[in-house]
Design a protein around this motif. Structure first.
Motif, PDB file in Angstrom:
ATOM      1  N   TRP A  81      -1.312  -2.585  -3.966  1.00  0.00           N
ATOM      2  CA  TRP A  81      -2.398  -2.020  -3.175  1.00  0.00           C
ATOM      3  C   TRP A  81      -3.428  -3.082  -2.829  1.00  0.00           C
ATOM      4  O   TRP A  81      -3.743  -3.953  -3.638  1.00  0.00           O
ATOM      5  CB  TRP A  81      -3.067  -0.883  -3.938  1.00  0.00           C
ATOM      6  CG  TRP A  81      -2.089   0.153  -4.370  1.00  0.00           C
ATOM      7  CD1 TRP A  81      -1.388   0.176  -5.542  1.00  0.00           C
ATOM      8  CD2 TRP A  81      -1.666   1.304  -3.634  1.00  0.00           C
ATOM      9  NE1 TRP A  81      -0.562   1.272  -5.575  1.00  0.00           N
ATOM     10  CE2 TRP A  81      -0.705   1.982  -4.418  1.00  0.00           C
ATOM     11  CE3 TRP A  81      -2.008   1.818  -2.376  1.00  0.00           C
ATOM     12  CZ2 TRP A  81      -0.088   3.157  -4.003  1.00  0.00           C
ATOM     13  CZ3 TRP A  81      -1.392   2.993  -1.961  1.00  0.00           C
ATOM     14  CH2 TRP A  81      -0.448   3.641  -2.754  1.00  0.00           C
ATOM     15  N   ARG A 130      -6.919   3.258  -7.002  1.00  0.00           N
ATOM     16  CA  ARG A 130      -5.772   2.516  -7.536  1.00  0.00           C
ATOM     17  C   ARG A 130      -6.188   1.254  -8.299  1.00  0.00           C
ATOM     18  O   ARG A 130      -5.346   0.600  -8.910  1.00  0.00           O
ATOM     19  CB  ARG A 130      -4.853   2.102  -6.380  1.00  0.00           C
ATOM     20  CG  ARG A 130      -4.408   3.246  -5.490  1.00  0.00           C
ATOM     21  CD  ARG A 130      -3.357   4.083  -6.160  1.00  0.00           C
ATOM     22  NE  ARG A 130      -2.801   5.089  -5.273  1.00  0.00           N
ATOM     23  CZ  ARG A 130      -1.703   5.793  -5.544  1.00  0.00           C
ATOM     24  NH1 ARG A 130      -1.059   5.569  -6.676  1.00  0.00           N
ATOM     25  NH2 ARG A 130      -1.255   6.695  -4.691  1.00  0.00           N
ATOM     26  N   VAL A 152      -7.660   4.064  -1.606  1.00  0.00           N
ATOM     27  CA  VAL A 152      -7.062   2.979  -2.395  1.00  0.00           C
ATOM     28  C   VAL A 152      -7.964   2.551  -3.551  1.00  0.00           C
ATOM     29  O   VAL A 152      -7.483   1.981  -4.548  1.00  0.00           O
ATOM     30  CB  VAL A 152      -6.735   1.782  -1.480  1.00  0.00           C
ATOM     31  CG1 VAL A 152      -8.002   1.009  -1.135  1.00  0.00           C
ATOM     32  CG2 VAL A 152      -5.725   0.838  -2.121  1.00  0.00           C
ATOM     33  N   ASN A 212       0.821  -1.214   0.000  1.00  0.00           N
ATOM     34  CA  ASN A 212       0.000   0.000   0.000  1.00  0.00           C
ATOM     35  C   ASN A 212       0.854   1.262   0.000  1.00  0.00           C
ATOM     36  O   ASN A 212       0.594   2.215   0.735  1.00  0.00           O
ATOM     37  CB  ASN A 212      -0.971  -0.010   1.185  1.00  0.00           C
ATOM     38  CG  ASN A 212      -2.091  -1.008   0.985  1.00  0.00           C
ATOM     39  OD1 ASN A 212      -2.619  -1.154  -0.117  1.00  0.00           O
ATOM     40  ND2 ASN A 212      -2.441  -1.721   2.031  1.00  0.00           N
TER      41      ASN A 212
END
Length: 261
Positions: free
Chosen positions: A169, A180, A177, A163
C-alpha cells in the motif's frame, strides 16, 4: 533538541520526488516529522497532469500542517485527511483511479511531553533509539515479502499487488489506505532519538549491508544525515558490477530526518 534534515535527488537533472520536514510548534510543546518517497511514474503516462514532485509537495505540506494543528487526531486520521485534501486539488483534471496516479510512501512521527506516535506506510523506515541505546526499526515489510514474480514488471505489479489486498500500500488518492499503515505509540521518556529514512538512504542497510539499523543510527549521529547519504552515494558509485544494486537504479532520491532530545 537537535534536528537535522537532508534530501538529495538521485539525479540532479530530475526533480527530487522525496519530501521531508520537521515541525516545531511555536508553543514549544512537542513536534512532528514527515517523510515521503514519491513513486517514480512509468514513462507511458499515469493519468495525471501533475508530477510526482508536485504530489509529494502537496501531500507533505498538508501532513506537516495537520500533524501539528490537529494534535488530537490520531495519525491515521491525519494521513486520511491529507490524502483527501490533496486528491481534491486535482480530481477535476486528472484520473485518480489510474493505478499509478501520483503516490508516495509515508513516515510520520509526532511527539508530545508524554508520547511519541508513529505511522509507516510502505518501504521507508523509522528508527527509535531507546534511553538504553537499543534501536527499534519500524518497517512496513509487505512489499519485501511479495513473490518476485508479482513485481517482475510494472504492469504485473500494478494489476496484482499495488494498493491491493494481499499486496502493498502507498498513499495515492484513496484516504482509506491510511488504515493500512503500521502505527503505534511509545512513551516519550523511553525515546531519545528518531531517524526517518527513505529507501534511497536505507540502502546503506538493506542493499549494501554495511551494518544493521542500530549501526545506521550511530552513523547518522556521528557523521550527520548528510554523512549517511554521502556514504550511500560512494557505495553506489563503486558497485560497477551491479553486485548489490542488480536491476535497481544506480542512484535514488535519498532523504534522512534526525531528531534527538
Amino acid at each position: 533538541m537537535r534536528t537535522e534534515l537532508v534530501s538529495e535527488p538521485g539525479d540532479p537533472r530530475r526533480p527530487n520526488e522525496d519530501f521531508a520536514s520537521v515541525a516545531l510548534p511555536a508553543g514549544g510543546q512537542g513536534g512532528a516529522l514527515v517523510l515521503l518517497d514519491g513513486v517514480t511514474p512509468p514513462p507511458d503516462g499515469y493519468g495525471c497532469r501533475h508530477s510526482v514532485a508536485w504530489f509529494t509537495s502537496r501531500l507533505g505540506g498538508t501532513l506537516t500542517e495537520l500533524s501539528v494543528s490537529e494534535r488530537d487526531s490520531p495519525l491515521p486520521d491525519v494521513l486520511s485527511q491529507a490524502i483527501s485534501r490533496t486528491a481534491r486539488a486535482h480530481a477535476q483534471t486528472c484520473d485518480l483511479s489510474h493505478p499509478r496516479t501520483p503516490q508516495a510512501t509515508v513516515v510520520l512521527a509526532r511527539w508530545s511531553q508524554a508520547a511519541v506516535e508513529y505511522l509507516v506506510l510502505s518501504d521507508s523506515a523509522l528508527l527509535f533509539e531507546r534511553q538504553d541505546g537499543a534501536v527499534t526499526a519500524v518497517l512496513d515489510d509487505r512489499l519485501s515479502l511479495l513473490p518476485r514474480a508479482s513485481l517482475a514488471t510494472a504492469a504485473i505489479a500494478d494489476s496484482t499487488v499495488r494498493n491491493k489486498e494481499g499486496g502493498f500500500w502507498t498513499a495515492a488518492a484513496d484516504p482509506a489506505v491510511a488504515a493500512r499503515a503500521v502505527t503505534g505509540t511509545v512513551a516519550r521518556e523511553e525515546v531519545r532519538a528518531l531517524v526517518a529514512l527513505t529507501d534511497g538512504a536505507g540502502r546503506w542497510v538493506e542493499t549494501f549491508r554495511e551494518g544493521d539499523w542500530a549501526d545506521c543510527l550511530t552513523l547518522v549521529r556521528k557523521t550527520g544525515a548528510r554523512g549517511l547519504v554521502q556514504r550511500v552515494r560512494e557505495l553506489e558509485a563503486t558497485d560497477v558490477e551491479r553486485e548489490f544494486l542488480g536491476r535497481a537504479k544506480t542512484h535514488d532520491d535519498a532523504s534522512v530526518v534526525f531528531v534527538e532530545w
